[in-house]
Every structure is written in C-alpha cells, then in structure tokens.
Design an enzyme around this catalytic site. Sequence first.
Site, mmCIF file in Angstrom:
data_model
loop_
_atom_site.group_PDB
_atom_site.id
_atom_site.type_symbol
_atom_site.label_atom_id
_atom_site.label_comp_id
_atom_site.label_asym_id
_atom_site.label_seq_id
_atom_site.Cartn_x
_atom_site.Cartn_y
_atom_site.Cartn_z
ATOM 1 N N GLU A 155 133.972 -13.376 52.603
ATOM 2 C CA GLU A 155 133.698 -11.938 52.532
ATOM 3 C C GLU A 155 132.892 -11.551 53.766
ATOM 4 O O GLU A 155 131.930 -12.230 54.129
ATOM 5 C CB GLU A 155 132.965 -11.701 51.217
ATOM 6 N N HIS A 186 127.807 -16.643 42.021
ATOM 7 C CA HIS A 186 129.002 -16.663 41.167
ATOM 8 C C HIS A 186 129.030 -17.865 40.222
ATOM 9 O O HIS A 186 129.965 -18.668 40.271
ATOM 10 C CB HIS A 186 130.265 -16.700 42.033
ATOM 11 N N ASN A 218 135.985 -13.326 44.448
ATOM 12 C CA ASN A 218 134.845 -12.867 43.651
ATOM 13 C C ASN A 218 135.276 -12.740 42.182
ATOM 14 O O ASN A 218 136.380 -12.295 41.903
ATOM 15 C CB ASN A 218 134.348 -11.523 44.173
HETATM 16 P P1 FAD Z 1 126.641 -11.311 33.320
HETATM 17 O O1 FAD Z 1 127.171 -10.130 34.030
HETATM 18 O O2 FAD Z 1 125.716 -12.209 34.041
HETATM 19 O O3 FAD Z 1 125.935 -10.771 31.991
HETATM 20 C C1 FAD Z 1 125.196 -11.596 31.135
HETATM 21 C C2 FAD Z 1 124.066 -10.789 30.514
HETATM 22 O O4 FAD Z 1 123.488 -11.540 29.449
HETATM 23 C C3 FAD Z 1 122.928 -10.473 31.472
HETATM 24 O O5 FAD Z 1 122.647 -9.088 31.428
HETATM 25 C C4 FAD Z 1 121.762 -11.316 30.960
HETATM 26 O O6 FAD Z 1 120.504 -10.718 31.190
HETATM 27 C C5 FAD Z 1 122.086 -11.416 29.493
HETATM 28 N N1 FAD Z 1 121.525 -12.620 28.840
HETATM 29 C C6 FAD Z 1 121.519 -13.886 29.319
HETATM 30 N N2 FAD Z 1 120.957 -14.715 28.424
HETATM 31 C C7 FAD Z 1 120.609 -13.967 27.352
HETATM 32 C C8 FAD Z 1 119.984 -14.257 26.112
HETATM 33 N N3 FAD Z 1 119.631 -15.513 25.773
HETATM 34 N N4 FAD Z 1 119.738 -13.232 25.248
HETATM 35 C C9 FAD Z 1 120.101 -11.958 25.581
HETATM 36 N N5 FAD Z 1 120.705 -11.631 26.752
HETATM 37 C C10 FAD Z 1 120.954 -12.625 27.618
HETATM 38 N N6 FAD Z 1 131.164 -10.641 41.564
HETATM 39 C C11 FAD Z 1 132.251 -9.989 42.037
HETATM 40 O O7 FAD Z 1 133.347 -10.097 41.471
HETATM 41 N N7 FAD Z 1 132.141 -9.180 43.146
HETATM 42 C C12 FAD Z 1 130.963 -9.026 43.828
HETATM 43 O O8 FAD Z 1 130.897 -8.274 44.812
HETATM 44 C C13 FAD Z 1 129.818 -9.736 43.359
HETATM 45 N N8 FAD Z 1 128.623 -9.663 44.009
HETATM 46 C C14 FAD Z 1 127.521 -10.270 43.474
HETATM 47 C C15 FAD Z 1 126.275 -10.111 44.077
HETATM 48 C C16 FAD Z 1 125.127 -10.641 43.503
HETATM 49 C C17 FAD Z 1 123.798 -10.469 44.176
HETATM 50 C C18 FAD Z 1 125.225 -11.359 42.273
HETATM 51 C C19 FAD Z 1 124.017 -11.934 41.611
HETATM 52 C C20 FAD Z 1 126.464 -11.526 41.665
HETATM 53 C C21 FAD Z 1 127.613 -11.002 42.251
HETATM 54 N N9 FAD Z 1 128.859 -11.139 41.647
HETATM 55 C C22 FAD Z 1 129.956 -10.517 42.170
HETATM 56 C C23 FAD Z 1 129.036 -11.963 40.420
HETATM 57 C C24 FAD Z 1 129.213 -11.134 39.144
HETATM 58 O O9 FAD Z 1 128.206 -10.152 39.040
HETATM 59 C C25 FAD Z 1 129.188 -12.084 37.941
HETATM 60 O O10 FAD Z 1 130.247 -13.001 38.087
HETATM 61 C C26 FAD Z 1 129.331 -11.359 36.611
HETATM 62 O O11 FAD Z 1 128.296 -10.432 36.424
HETATM 63 C C27 FAD Z 1 129.365 -12.331 35.451
HETATM 64 O O12 FAD Z 1 129.745 -11.618 34.281
HETATM 65 P P2 FAD Z 1 129.421 -12.180 32.851
HETATM 66 O O13 FAD Z 1 129.957 -11.224 31.854
HETATM 67 O O14 FAD Z 1 129.861 -13.594 32.774
HETATM 68 O O15 FAD Z 1 127.808 -12.242 32.742
#
Ligand code: FAD
Length: 497
Positions: A353, A438, A476
Amino acid sequence: STPPHVPALVIGTGYGGAVAALRLAQAGVEVRMVEMGMSWDTPGSDGKIFANTTKPDYRSFWLRTRTKQPINNFLGFPLDKDVPRHTGILDAEEFGGITVYQGRGVGGGSLVNGGMAVTPRRERFAAVLPSVNADEMYDRYYPRANAGLGVNHVDVAWWETADCYQFARVGRKHAQRSGFAFVFVPNVYDFDYMKREAAGLAPKSALAGEVIYGNNHGKRTLRQTYLARALATGKVTISPLHEVTSVAPAAGGGYVVVMNRLDTGGAVVASVSMTAGKVFFAAGSVGTGKLLTKLKATGALPGLNDEIGKSWGDNGNVMCGRANHMWDPTGKVQASMPTAGIDNWDAGGAFAEVAPLPTGIETYASLYLSITRNPNRAAFTWNAATGKVDLNWQTAWKQPSIEAAKTIFDKINAKEGTIYRTDLFGSYKIWGDHLTYHPLGGAVLNKATDNHGRLHGHPGLYVIDGALIPGNTTVNPFVTITALAERNIEEIIATDL
Ligand code: FAD
C-alpha cells in the site's frame, strides 16, 4: 437475583459484530452488544471527538502512560511521549515478538483504520478461505459487504491533480518505472467530502492528517453504516466500557456471560452478568483468540477443540520508507487515506500500500505498508502463572515478509538511485517488522468452528470476526471479514434460530 437474559449477545462492535447485530435484528432478534472500549460520541475540551495523528493525547491510546506510535522516530528524534492513562482508541497490544494495533470503542477497527476496502483477487481467494464457496462470495457476499460498508472510489481525474495525492503519484511513477502493476483501491472515506476539504468548503479530517486515532469527519466507519442501521431497528443495545471475561454454559440452557464494567481510567467498577441464548464472539482476532484460549484452558468451555488459539498470522504486514530525491517531493499535505497499491503478489508475494506520511511538512519520504505472503503462524496459549494469554510469534518470523517487500523496493531503489529511510522505526532501522495492523486467525473457520462459524462442542456459540481467517487475506482484511460475516450469519439465521 437472576441475571438479565438476552436472546443474542455479541462480544465486540467491529466488522463481524456489526454484521451479526444488524442481520439478527432484521430477523427480529433482540441483540445486546458488549464493547470494552468507549462509545466515542462526545467531544473533548477542544471540541473534537478524536485526536490528530500528529498530536496524540489522552484519547489516543488504550490504557498506556506513554504513546507507542507505529512510526516512532523521525530524523533521529524519538516521537513517543507521555499521555494520561485513559481508555483511548488505539490499543498497541504487546506480545513477546509483536505489537498488535487494534481499535477500541464502538466501531472497533473501523474507528482507526485507513479505510482501504479491498476485495482480494478472485483467483487468490482459494488460498485465503479454502473451505468457502468462492462463487457465492464473489456473486453475493462481497457485493453485499461493499454496499453495506459504503465503499467508494476516488475520482481519478481529481486525484491526478490533487496536492494531497502528490505522494501517491510519486509512488505510482516509481512503481511503473520499475515495471510493477500500480492499482487503485476503493476506500470507505467519502471522497466527495475529501474534495470539499481540499476546496476549503468543509472541516478538514483526511486532509488534516486524521487517521489512526480516529477521523472527525468524512470517514464512513461502522457507526455510520452497519451499526447505525442496526440501532435504527430498535432491537439492538450497545454497552460500551464492558469487557467480557467469561462465557460458560448456564444451568437452564444458554450461556452465562460475565463482564467487567470499566471506568475511563481502566479500573473495574462493577462485575456484570447476563445470560444469553446465543453468543457471538466478535472481539477481533486477538480478542476472540485470547478469550476462547482462556475459556478452554480454564475449563469454562470444555467442549472446544484443539484448534482454538491456532493459525494466527499478521497478514504479512511489514513497513518501510524510501528517501526520494529532492526533485520528487511527496507533498506537505497528504491525505491520510490511501488510494493505491503496488501489486507484486504473484511474482514476489507482496502487495504494498502506498501509504501517506501526514506530518504536515515536506519529508521527501515514501512510506509503504506491505501485505506479504508470510507462511509463519503463531498460537495463543494460556499462561496459568500470569493469568494471561501469550502469543508465540517471534520477530524473526517477519523475515519472509521483508524478503517479499524487497522484491519491490530493492528494485525501485536500484532504478531510482535511492535508498531506504533508516530513521522511521528506530535509529538505523529500515523495516517496521515489530508490528501488525491486520491480526487474523485464532479460531479458524472449518477447524475451530464448522464451515459457518459455529464453535464445536457448544451449540449456540459462534465466531464471526477476523479470528476465522487463517492468517492472511492477500490484501487489507476488513472487506473479507465483513463478507464472510454476511455469509455466515445468513446461514445461522436460516438454520439456527
Ligand atoms: P475489530 O474491528 O477489531 O473489533 C473487535 C472489537 O471487540 C473491538 O472494538 C474491541 O475493543 C472489542 N473487544 C475485544 N475484546 C473484547 C472483550 N473481551 N469484551 C468486549 N469487547 C471486546 N483493514 C483494512 O481492510 N483496510 C485498512 O485500511 C486498514 N487499516 C488499518 C489501520 C490501523 C491503524 C489498524 C489498527 C487496522 C487497520 N485495518 C485495516 C485492519 C482492520 O481494522 C481490522 O482487520 C478489522 O477491524 C478487524 O475486524 P474484526 O471484526 O475482526 O474486529
């Protein structure tokens, strides 16, 4: 007193959790969402909800007294600084060999990410999720996810002349002069809004460098998309600042879910219990992986199988910067939302990227976040002595990622007569190989669960987040996480309700 009962409880409010909540609510099910982070709906004393990338403050980090910025050095100066301990938005979670960055708050990673909304190339999908019917994904669930997320494309004619994408045009020039494929990628940031920012007609967010600590405008996070629609059904309630610590079978059927209510200093102010008919683990790869590993090891969920905690990967993330010549300035003002990448996956195992470095000054630097084909996989294990879950990833396991990224950047440097920056990730350190944005895996589809996310051994428990994906998506990840969640919840609603 008996704890309150909810038909469905969703742990986490990121992509997987938001999809589950919306679709269950539309099917008529009452849903309780539990989120350890804050709700992020109240401005601070500066009138803004989110802090700027260049000026981290109490809002920026999850329970740290010192920042841990992904780019921690600049021209020999360390950038990290002390901040008040607060339930801030970005968690830099440290394991032995890797720091895993994650969003904390209602919206999960959508609050902090770069918005790059990338669907993997069709022919690469079989390696990403081998047990999933790719035709169904590409015909139905990827389009549904892209629509639900509000994905849009940059207007290339505007991009060609916009000052804020000078850095990306330099990235394109260098990629193409070395014979690499340069590809535009969609984003969830509203590009019409960005045009208005550039024209001075709207408050600046992407053009003020906002990204990893949240965007005050312009970005379609889950709060504007899936979660807004879920809440509008009237069937979904979200409890922020509640961290789930246990899920175990309840005496009369269903599950007892135990959580800590936190204050904004991170202290536990109460223990709360609920019972739920169905529980969806959507705490993210690390959150879900850690929780299930602990619940299996401590006997709370004895039926879980031996795949729990395994097949964790970093999506091959590695960062680097290049130092350009004076005739290739990358621009003082850089849009914080990436729009493009260099695709050398087939030949070299890397998709890079072209990332912004929104410092507000001319740096002559090109920054890249490469997603690479890295075969290494780690596992979560329960550490009874510390009462914590460890992850056995080793920093040296990034070497295949560095080699893959070098297939692009060694060639570009040779062609351009340029060198790597050595000042961004420490002093005299080229590779940002200590981190990932990621995290993926930890409760993999068709291994820890059935082919639709039902956990083995405990009917009514589901995994619906990035933990299902075995370590790499070739691009991503959030569009794939969303599309897979759409696929799985459709099946679960049709057969399990
Ligand atoms: P998450 O989105 O991580 O959601 C999990 C949630 O559960 C969080 O809010 C957390 O606080 C909560 N949680 C965790 N444990 C507990 C618990 N025990 N009790 C209650 N709540 C809890 N991906 C892309 O595709 N494109 C991008 O441009 C991109 N840029 C990124 C930039 C950064 C700086 C970061 C950090 C990530 C980026 N990502 C990107 C990755 C993407 O954001 C993640 O892959 C995605 O958010 C994961 O989705 P998810 O549903 O698995 O979990």
